[in-house]
Design a protein around this motif. Structure first.
Motif, mmCIF file in Angstrom:
data_model
loop_
_atom_site.group_PDB
_atom_site.id
_atom_site.type_symbol
_atom_site.label_atom_id
_atom_site.label_comp_id
_atom_site.label_asym_id
_atom_site.label_seq_id
_atom_site.Cartn_x
_atom_site.Cartn_y
_atom_site.Cartn_z
ATOM 1 N N VAL A 76 4.809 3.607 7.571
ATOM 2 C CA VAL A 76 4.358 2.102 8.441
ATOM 3 C C VAL A 76 3.420 2.274 9.322
ATOM 4 O O VAL A 76 4.062 2.429 10.191
ATOM 5 N N VAL A 77 2.110 1.495 9.590
ATOM 6 C CA VAL A 77 0.962 1.641 10.749
ATOM 7 C C VAL A 77 0.566 0.636 10.888
ATOM 8 O O VAL A 77 0.674 -0.309 9.839
ATOM 9 N N VAL A 78 0.981 0.341 12.181
ATOM 10 C CA VAL A 78 0.119 -1.449 12.539
ATOM 11 C C VAL A 78 -0.878 -0.927 12.997
ATOM 12 O O VAL A 78 -1.603 -0.317 13.863
ATOM 13 N N LEU A 79 -2.735 -1.778 12.565
ATOM 14 C CA LEU A 79 -3.900 -1.393 12.343
ATOM 15 C C LEU A 79 -4.263 -2.411 13.512
ATOM 16 O O LEU A 79 -3.304 -3.650 13.772
ATOM 17 N N ALA A 80 -5.343 -2.283 14.069
ATOM 18 C CA ALA A 80 -6.251 -3.585 14.758
ATOM 19 C C ALA A 80 -6.244 -4.283 13.957
ATOM 20 O O ALA A 80 -7.346 -3.620 12.646
ATOM 21 N N PRO A 81 -6.630 -5.484 13.857
ATOM 22 C CA PRO A 81 -7.079 -7.028 12.669
ATOM 23 C C PRO A 81 -8.525 -6.524 12.825
ATOM 24 O O PRO A 81 -9.206 -7.263 11.623
ATOM 25 N N GLU A 82 -9.263 -6.099 13.252
ATOM 26 C CA GLU A 82 -10.881 -5.510 13.085
ATOM 27 C C GLU A 82 -11.079 -5.058 12.074
ATOM 28 O O GLU A 82 -12.113 -4.649 11.024
ATOM 29 N N THR A 83 -10.177 -3.820 11.467
ATOM 30 C CA THR A 83 -10.000 -3.540 10.602
ATOM 31 C C THR A 83 -9.943 -4.144 9.100
ATOM 32 O O THR A 83 -9.038 -4.625 8.513
ATOM 33 N N VAL A 84 -10.951 -3.682 8.146
ATOM 34 C CA VAL A 84 -11.019 -4.226 7.028
ATOM 35 C C VAL A 84 -10.759 -3.500 5.980
ATOM 36 O O VAL A 84 -10.649 -3.595 4.319
ATOM 37 N N ALA A 85 -11.237 -2.526 6.264
ATOM 38 C CA ALA A 85 -10.745 -1.207 4.801
ATOM 39 C C ALA A 85 -8.978 -0.837 4.196
ATOM 40 O O ALA A 85 -9.137 -0.480 5.861
ATOM 41 N N ARG A 86 -9.434 -0.804 3.039
ATOM 42 C CA ARG A 86 -7.721 -0.443 3.292
ATOM 43 C C ARG A 86 -7.719 1.117 3.462
ATOM 44 O O ARG A 86 -8.604 2.074 2.614
ATOM 45 N N PRO A 87 -6.495 1.833 3.568
ATOM 46 C CA PRO A 87 -6.735 3.226 4.385
ATOM 47 C C PRO A 87 -6.535 4.066 2.399
ATOM 48 O O PRO A 87 -5.239 2.713 1.912
ATOM 49 N N SER A 88 -6.772 5.562 2.065
ATOM 50 C CA SER A 88 -6.417 5.868 0.854
ATOM 51 C C SER A 88 -4.595 5.682 1.461
ATOM 52 O O SER A 88 -4.034 6.267 1.584
ATOM 53 N N GLY A 89 -4.190 5.071 -0.326
ATOM 54 C CA GLY A 89 -2.861 5.385 -0.397
ATOM 55 C C GLY A 89 -2.017 4.830 0.196
ATOM 56 O O GLY A 89 -1.090 4.628 0.303
ATOM 57 N N ALA A 90 -2.562 3.355 0.669
ATOM 58 C CA ALA A 90 -2.345 2.659 1.417
ATOM 59 C C ALA A 90 -1.265 1.257 0.094
ATOM 60 O O ALA A 90 -2.683 0.982 -0.511
ATOM 61 N N LEU A 91 -0.533 0.869 -0.400
ATOM 62 C CA LEU A 91 0.979 0.481 -0.818
ATOM 63 C C LEU A 91 0.128 -1.425 -1.132
ATOM 64 O O LEU A 91 -0.873 -1.787 -1.531
ATOM 65 N N LEU A 92 -0.016 -1.632 1.234
ATOM 66 C CA LEU A 92 -0.460 -3.084 1.310
ATOM 67 C C LEU A 92 -0.718 -3.034 2.619
ATOM 68 O O LEU A 92 -0.397 -1.622 3.178
ATOM 69 N N MET A 93 -1.575 -4.433 2.516
ATOM 70 C CA MET A 93 -1.526 -4.434 3.713
ATOM 71 C C MET A 93 -1.475 -5.699 4.054
ATOM 72 O O MET A 93 -1.772 -7.316 3.509
ATOM 73 N N LEU A 94 -0.305 -5.834 5.287
ATOM 74 C CA LEU A 94 0.664 -7.316 5.404
ATOM 75 C C LEU A 94 0.138 -7.431 6.515
ATOM 76 O O LEU A 94 -0.387 -6.584 7.928
ATOM 77 N N ARG A 95 -0.120 -9.081 6.620
ATOM 78 C CA ARG A 95 -0.289 -9.691 8.423
ATOM 79 C C ARG A 95 0.799 -9.259 8.544
ATOM 80 O O ARG A 95 2.443 -9.613 8.028
ATOM 81 N N LEU A 96 1.551 -9.595 10.186
ATOM 82 C CA LEU A 96 2.575 -9.794 10.909
ATOM 83 C C LEU A 96 2.873 -10.911 11.617
ATOM 84 O O LEU A 96 3.959 -11.368 12.363
ATOM 85 N N ASP A 97 2.419 -11.650 10.495
ATOM 86 C CA ASP A 97 2.865 -12.777 10.742
ATOM 87 C C ASP A 97 3.964 -13.711 11.410
ATOM 88 O O ASP A 97 5.185 -13.460 12.222
ATOM 89 N N GLY A 98 5.156 -12.951 10.382
ATOM 90 C CA GLY A 98 6.456 -13.474 9.696
ATOM 91 C C GLY A 98 7.251 -11.708 9.681
ATOM 92 O O GLY A 98 8.736 -12.527 9.449
#
Length: 119
Positions: free
Chosen positions: A82-104
């Motif tokens: 799991v890698v936490v990225l800056a919110p400006e990042t729009v492109a999903r890294p290659s091989g990432a299964l999900l991109m989740l917001r950290l709200d909850g």
């Protein structure tokens, strides 16, 4: 054929088309309700995103894939994949299964060491 028989057959056909129309109308309306209930843009400060890689991807590989996509990395997650990225990042890294917001999900995705160091 008697007029009553023709009338009954046409009524049966009309009921059949009416039922098909009602089912199609309900399906269309429920589709609109689903679209209307989707979340829209959120006002306020952007929230960091967690890139979730498959569990067999090492932490170093997850970080390298995130950097290769041009993402700005904030920190490692609770699990090495799991890698936490800056919110400006729009492109999903290659091989990432999900991109989740950290709200909850912050308690599940952010490592306890990161929380202690921020305090």
């Amino acid at each position: 054929m008697s007029p009553v028989a023709i009338s009954t057959a046409s009524r049966s056909r009309l009921r059949q088309w009416r039922d098909i129309g009602l089912i199609a109308g309900l399906a269309l309306c429920s589709g609109f309700l689903v679209l209307a209930s989707l979340p829209g843009p959120v006002a306020g400060a952007p929230i960091p995103l967690a890139a979730i890689f498959p569990p067999w991807v090492s932490g170093e590989e997850a970080m390298a894939r995130s950097l290769a996509s041009g993402a700005r990395i904030l920190r490692q997650g609770a699990a090495p994949f799991v890698v936490v990225l800056a919110p400006e990042t729009v492109a999903r890294p290659s091989g990432a299964l999900l991109m989740l917001r950290l709200d909850g999900l912050a308690g599940c995705i952010i490592s306890p060491e990161a929380e202690v160091s921020r305090s």
